[in-house]
Structures are given as C-alpha cells and as structure tokens.
Design a protein around this motif. Structure first.
Motif, PDB file in Angstrom:
ATOM      1  N   GLY A 102      29.486  -4.858  32.020  1.00 36.57           N
ATOM      2  CA  GLY A 102      28.796  -4.004  31.736  1.00 36.57           C
ATOM      3  C   GLY A 102      28.829  -2.474  32.231  1.00 36.57           C
ATOM      4  O   GLY A 102      29.536  -2.442  32.975  1.00 36.57           O
ATOM      5  N   LEU A 103      28.808  -1.604  31.283  1.00 32.76           N
ATOM      6  CA  LEU A 103      29.125  -0.298  31.221  1.00 32.76           C
ATOM      7  C   LEU A 103      28.398   0.295  32.574  1.00 32.76           C
ATOM      8  O   LEU A 103      28.631   1.187  33.514  1.00 32.76           O
ATOM      9  CB  LEU A 103      28.997   0.429  30.055  1.00 32.76           C
ATOM     10  N   MET A 104      26.951   0.117  32.575  1.00 30.50           N
ATOM     11  CA  MET A 104      26.089   0.595  33.730  1.00 30.50           C
ATOM     12  C   MET A 104      26.307   0.220  35.070  1.00 30.50           C
ATOM     13  O   MET A 104      25.529   0.251  35.887  1.00 30.50           O
ATOM     14  CB  MET A 104      24.610   0.770  33.396  1.00 30.50           C
ATOM     15  N   GLY A 105      27.374  -0.882  35.186  1.00 31.60           N
ATOM     16  CA  GLY A 105      27.662  -1.366  36.566  1.00 31.60           C
ATOM     17  C   GLY A 105      27.478  -2.943  36.523  1.00 31.60           C
ATOM     18  O   GLY A 105      27.036  -3.674  35.921  1.00 31.60           O
ATOM     19  N   CYS A 106      28.530  -3.537  37.305  1.00 34.39           N
ATOM     20  CA  CYS A 106      28.875  -4.813  37.252  1.00 34.39           C
ATOM     21  C   CYS A 106      29.269  -5.296  38.882  1.00 34.39           C
ATOM     22  O   CYS A 106      30.266  -4.756  39.279  1.00 34.39           O
ATOM     23  CB  CYS A 106      29.962  -5.287  36.205  1.00 34.39           C
ATOM     24  N   MET A 107      28.509  -6.087  39.386  1.00 32.50           N
ATOM     25  CA  MET A 107      28.448  -6.359  40.725  1.00 32.50           C
ATOM     26  C   MET A 107      27.975  -7.563  41.174  1.00 32.50           C
ATOM     27  O   MET A 107      27.226  -8.170  40.433  1.00 32.50           O
ATOM     28  CB  MET A 107      28.074  -5.297  41.660  1.00 32.50           C
ATOM     29  N   SER A 108      28.266  -8.078  42.342  1.00 31.94           N
ATOM     30  CA  SER A 108      27.726  -9.383  42.890  1.00 31.94           C
ATOM     31  C   SER A 108      26.761  -9.070  43.998  1.00 31.94           C
ATOM     32  O   SER A 108      27.108  -8.199  44.837  1.00 31.94           O
ATOM     33  CB  SER A 108      28.700 -10.347  43.290  1.00 31.94           C
ATOM     34  N   ILE A 109      25.440  -9.612  43.734  1.00 34.95           N
ATOM     35  CA  ILE A 109      24.468  -9.144  44.762  1.00 34.95           C
ATOM     36  C   ILE A 109      23.846 -10.429  45.105  1.00 34.95           C
ATOM     37  O   ILE A 109      23.170 -11.365  44.398  1.00 34.95           O
ATOM     38  CB  ILE A 109      23.148  -8.304  43.973  1.00 34.95           C
ATOM     39  N   SER A 110      24.049 -10.684  46.585  1.00 30.40           N
ATOM     40  CA  SER A 110      23.643 -11.974  47.111  1.00 30.40           C
ATOM     41  C   SER A 110      24.191 -13.090  46.375  1.00 30.40           C
ATOM     42  O   SER A 110      25.450 -13.243  46.366  1.00 30.40           O
ATOM     43  CB  SER A 110      21.970 -11.979  47.148  1.00 30.40           C
ATOM     44  N   ASN A 111      23.398 -13.962  45.764  1.00 24.55           N
ATOM     45  CA  ASN A 111      24.218 -15.202  45.039  1.00 24.55           C
ATOM     46  C   ASN A 111      23.854 -15.262  43.846  1.00 24.55           C
ATOM     47  O   ASN A 111      24.103 -16.137  42.915  1.00 24.55           O
ATOM     48  CB  ASN A 111      23.300 -16.429  45.502  1.00 24.55           C
TER      49      ASN A 111
END
Length: 222
Positions: free
Chosen positions: A150-159
């Motif tokens: 995604g353009l607005m942010g791609c990340m792993s958060i917790s699980n």
C-alpha cells in the motif's frame, strides 16, 4: 521658458516597463493588456509568459506557438487548480522518483490521473463538492491498484500486517458514508488487513472541518 514635457506610459522606454511587468502576476498582466495599446503590446511579450508558465505550470518547454498561448492552453485545462498545482505536482514527482529507486513495484500500482468529467460525475454521485486541491491531486493520480504494498504504509504490527492503499475515485465514492456519525465522509485509504480507512469530511455536519482527514477511531477518542 521651455514648457515641461508631460510624462506618460507611451513616452517611457520599453525595457524599464518590461522590467516592472515582470513582477506582476498572470491576472495583473491580463488587466494591463486592457488598459492601453502600449501596455497591451508589452504585457503580451513572450518572455513574460514564459516566466508565468514556469511559475504556475512548472513548464520547461513550450507546447504551443508562443508562451502566452501555452499558458492559456494550460489554464483552460487546469486553471481552477492554479494555486495548488505546483505544490502537488512537485510532491507527486518527488514521490515517484523515490519509488522508482526504492520500490518500483509500488510505483506501477499508482493509476493515471482522472479526467475533469470523471471528477464532476463523482461529485454528482456523492452530492458534495471535493476540495480543489483534492481534485487537483486526483487529476495527477487516481489512487492505486489494490495489489502489492500500500502507498500509505506497509508494516508488520504485533502479529498482523498493515498495508494501506490510496483509493481511486470510483472505489471511494462507492464507500461514501451517509450514516449517523459519518455523514458526508469520503474514504481516502483502505487497509485490507484491518479494514481501517482514513476519511475526509466533505461536510461539517458531524463536527469535522471541511477537508479534515481522520481515522474514525482516533476522532472518537479526541
């Protein structure tokens, strides 16, 4: 005793007049062209309109027979966005350059710009006008395809994973909110992993400022 010579525009040399005119805005130049024959001629000088085209449309080359005609053609197409066009164009250009170097896959997911007709049709559909700068941004790029990051942010958060996409006009208008607490709110983004969206208020009915961008959960907490 000699009679003093009267001073008027017609008696002044062209060079200092052109220097003064170079400080004027495009609309002031147009007004000058309506005052007298001399100023009509001078305010139509191509170098003046080359400067205006560079300032407002960021033009480095002329797409017409003269710079003044070039400016007029650009204004006919994008005139309503003239105050926000330069900032948004530069912003998109920097983003595209960054993505081309660091994430080409994401760059290919960004869609081409919408047309004026498409924007007008969306406003009729949702029954609210879009802010002018938002329209201008959609003219440059109409969201992204829901593939890849995604353009607005791609990340792993917790699980879990979070990847927030910039929605195109059609998808955004299909999800336009008309229920209590969210009347007149248009989704701008969508995280397909969490279902969260950023919204933009097109009405002040729910206490938001027009054009305010927010996450509903965050707005409820404040």
């Amino acid at each position: 005793m000699a009679t003093p010579m009267s001073l008027n525009i017609c008696s002044l040399p062209s060079d200092p007049l052109l220097h003064v005119l170079s400080y004027l805005n495009y609309d002031d130049l147009c007004r000058c062209r309506c005052t007298c024959k001399r100023l009509k001629e001078l305010a139509g000088e191509d170098e003046l309109w080359k400067r205006q085209s560079s300032i407002w449309w960021l033009s480095t080359s002329c797409s017409s027979s003269t710079w003044r005609r070039h400016f007029k053609e650009q204004f006919k197409n994008l005139g309503r966005y003239i105050k926000s066009y330069g900032v948004l164009y530069r912003t998109w250009a920097r983003l595209e350059a960054f993505l081309a170097e660091h994430c080409p896959r994401l760059l290919t997911s960004i869609k081409a710009g919408a047309t004026e007709r498409e924007l007008d049709e969306i406003e009729v559909k949702i029954r609210y006008p879009l802010p002018n700068d938002v329209r201008c941004s959609y003219r440059m790029h109409n969201g992204q395809k829901l593939v890849g990051p995604g353009l607005m942010g791609c990340m792993s958060i917790s699980n879990h994973m979070r990847s927030e996409y910039l929605l195109d006009l059609q998808t955004a208008s299909d999800c336009f909110q008309e229920y209590s607490g969210m009347y007149g709110c248009l989704p701008l983004t969508l995280c397909i992993h969490t279902g969260c969206s950023q919204f933009m208020a097109l009405s002040e009915r729910e206490g938001y400022l027009r054009g305010q961008v927010f996450y509903p959960s965050q707005a409820a907490d404040t």
